[in-house]
Design an enzyme around this catalytic site. Structure first.
Site, mmCIF file in Angstrom:
data_model
loop_
_atom_site.group_PDB
_atom_site.id
_atom_site.type_symbol
_atom_site.label_atom_id
_atom_site.label_comp_id
_atom_site.label_asym_id
_atom_site.label_seq_id
_atom_site.Cartn_x
_atom_site.Cartn_y
_atom_site.Cartn_z
ATOM 1 N N GLU B 55 10.474 4.539 -8.539
ATOM 2 C CA GLU B 55 11.405 4.514 -9.672
ATOM 3 C C GLU B 55 11.332 3.174 -10.412
ATOM 4 O OE1 GLU B 55 12.031 5.306 -6.510
ATOM 5 O OE2 GLU B 55 13.805 6.569 -6.292
ATOM 6 N N CYS B 105 16.853 5.808 -3.424
ATOM 7 C CA CYS B 105 17.442 5.162 -2.250
ATOM 8 C C CYS B 105 18.819 4.583 -2.584
ATOM 9 C CB CYS B 105 16.522 4.063 -1.719
ATOM 10 S SG CYS B 105 16.487 2.584 -2.755
ATOM 11 N N CYS B 114 17.787 1.743 -5.720
ATOM 12 C CA CYS B 114 17.268 2.438 -6.905
ATOM 13 C C CYS B 114 18.383 3.250 -7.562
ATOM 14 C CB CYS B 114 16.120 3.364 -6.520
ATOM 15 S SG CYS B 114 14.602 2.467 -6.167
ATOM 16 N N ARG B 206 -7.041 2.811 6.817
ATOM 17 C CA ARG B 206 -7.124 2.162 8.141
ATOM 18 C C ARG B 206 -6.250 0.910 8.192
ATOM 19 N NH1 ARG B 206 -13.577 1.944 8.939
ATOM 20 N NH2 ARG B 206 -13.958 4.117 9.515
ATOM 21 N N THR B 218 -19.222 9.390 19.585
ATOM 22 C CA THR B 218 -19.379 8.803 18.252
ATOM 23 C C THR B 218 -19.547 7.295 18.359
ATOM 24 O OG1 THR B 218 -17.973 10.549 17.374
ATOM 25 C CG2 THR B 218 -18.312 8.648 15.965
#
Lengths: 335, 335
Positions: B55, B105, B114, B206, B218
């Site tokens: 916002e 919020c 907000c 990540r 892997t």
């Protein structure tokens, strides 16, 4: 996110791509109209040959948005919408901007041209993606500028040209596209791969194709009908690519009225047709690689099947991607 | 295309999805602000924890669009933007409408909430997708309605709830997503599958993950580093799923500072972390099927490789699809 002229043209582009493959022999075109306070009044596309041009559809929607006059919504014929707008516009369009992926037509046929409609309505700012090089319809820009309109060309020109390519190819020679349906894991076998909505969309495209190319093995194994029954449309002619000419004539595709079927071991016949869909998997993909303009992939978000596309090394530019109910539809060009 | 409240909320949704996986521990939220003539003034999202809420970003952009006062654009801190807006708004927002995927919020922390900013600026119409059930931030709706604002809830509620689910899961227990990159033909092997832009996006994710799960095979085969170097970010802790505990410790991932590495033959450790990315292919997919909330697929429009996802029968709902440079990014939920 930046809300600018590119944003408005992108809305027109995305709307137009929904009808790519459905507008033949006309081009896919999209149009956005933005009001005097930059409010979006309309985003519309040309949907099929015979239906109004994108600009006319957008002007109809924008007129309704500005006036709340519902009577215009009952009009489907382009000439009727033209006339209604010319009689009733009351200068509401004078401060609107029009964004169109293709230069407005200058062609006075059953209706006056889009270019004349635009200046008659008092629109002063027109943004164009691709120039119209079709001799019958070009010079829309000149008509507009000669009548007091500012025309800004080449807005998202690369994207608009990619949208227009099928039309240009069909004028020059022919437009050939390779269509397939696959799952996330690349498989194309084991029953219906894509959703009913996707299959209906394919039938709508078959309805306006004039030739459908398919491999002999697929015909023998799947015994398909290859018509446009889901949209009550016309079944295209069929070219079965096969060295072996004998087929069981009880296979459904042989028993559809009003179609010609050719069984041939080359693709020479393709050049006699203007809007050609090739359906197939990897074998057909490899054989038709040199005659295909665009690729159309219906991607089902699922795992399953066992037979995957097994071709190596090709890369594509994604020209447009949309989500239609369950599946994703991607138009691509090999690079 | 219909330009209505759903259209404006969809713009907010699409903008927010671009930052899904990047906002942890905060939710991904999008916000559109529409002016008194229905012009789009701003479409913004919350981009990362510590940065302004959606916002606030949208109000900043809308303020600039309405005033052309560039000085607000130099402000990056939420408190500074709050203060600047409160001092300078001059009632320009009184006829604007605000669309937000999540209830504004009510939390007064470093900045006022907000909800209070919205009513202080005189905005009278707020459209909300999902209610905020986080005890620290909820009741934004009540603050707004108690201060003369009309709040319309549940606009595209299903879509907004899907956007919010990762945040809710991270509060309840944890959010676990399975990420993979594949080509059109479903392959995941043979070098970098996706574009540099896609790999940079993975590194950004990540950077805000607290645990990354990967299979032992892997690790042995690819010898990856699994850090966030492309965005200069922090490397997440690693859970290597492996029955065999011995690894060559010269493999790059073992030599990244500030990370913990666990080598375990179950997934119990996942419950100690809040935002967990699993990277892998079909074996890992099958093993983690019951703990995964969402799937994130980077799809490269190319053919190549030889090792394909080999799992059967699962279907997904596509929650969001976007094209980022060359590739397509899809967030999905298994159904």
């Amino acid at each position: 996110m930046i809300i600018d002229n590119n944003f408005y043209m992108n809305l027109a582009l995305n709307e137009a791509w929904k009808y790519q493959g459905l507008t033949y022999p006309n081009p896919a075109v999209g149009c956005t109209i933005v009001g005097k306070s930059s409010e979006i009044l309309a985003v519309e596309a040309h949907q099929k040959a015979g239906a109004p041009h994108a600009e006319v559809n957008a002007l109809q929607s924008a007129y309704y948005k500005l006036t709340n006059d519902k009577s215009i919504l009952s009009l489907a014929d382009s000439a009727d919408i033209h006339n209604y707008l010319l009689l009733n516009h009351n200068n509401i369009f004078t401060k609107t901007k029009l964004f169109t992926t293709l230069e407005p037509c200058s062609h006075h046929g059953k209706t006056p041209s889009c270019a004349s409609l635009i200046y008659e309505l008092g629109i002063k700012e027109v943004y164009v993606g691709s120039p119209d090089t079709n001799v019958l319809a070009q010079n829309g820009k000149d008509i507009l500028t000669n009548n007091g309109c500012s025309v800004y060309t080449k807005l998202l020109a690369k994207e608009c040209d990619a949208l227009l390519l099928p039309f240009k190819r069909s004028l020059e020679e022919n437009f050939v596209y390779f269509k397939w349906a696959q799952r996330l894991n690349g498989t194309t076998d084991d029953g219906n791969v894509s959703s009913l909505e996707s299959r209906t969309d394919v039938h709508a495209k078959r309805d306006v194709c004039d030739l459908l190319v398919i491999g002999g093995n697929t015909v023998r194994e799947d015994r398909p009908k290859l018509d446009a029954r889901l949209v009550d449309g016309k079944a295209p002619d069929i070219l079965i690519y096969s060295r072996e000419k004998e087929f069981d004539k009880t296979i459904a595709l042989f028993n559809v009225e009003g179609r010609e079927i050719f069984i041939e071991s080359d693709f020479k016949r393709v050049k006699n047709y203007k809007n050609v869909m090739i359906e197939g998997t990897d074998t057909m993909y490899m054989m038709t690689r040199d005659i295909v303009d665009y690729y159309l992939c219906y991607l089902s978000p699922s795992f399953g099947g066992s037979k995957s596309f097994d071709v190596c090394g090709d890369k594509f530019d994604i020209l447009n991607v949309t989500q239609e109910s369950e599946d994703i539809i991607m138009w691509m060009k090999r690079i």
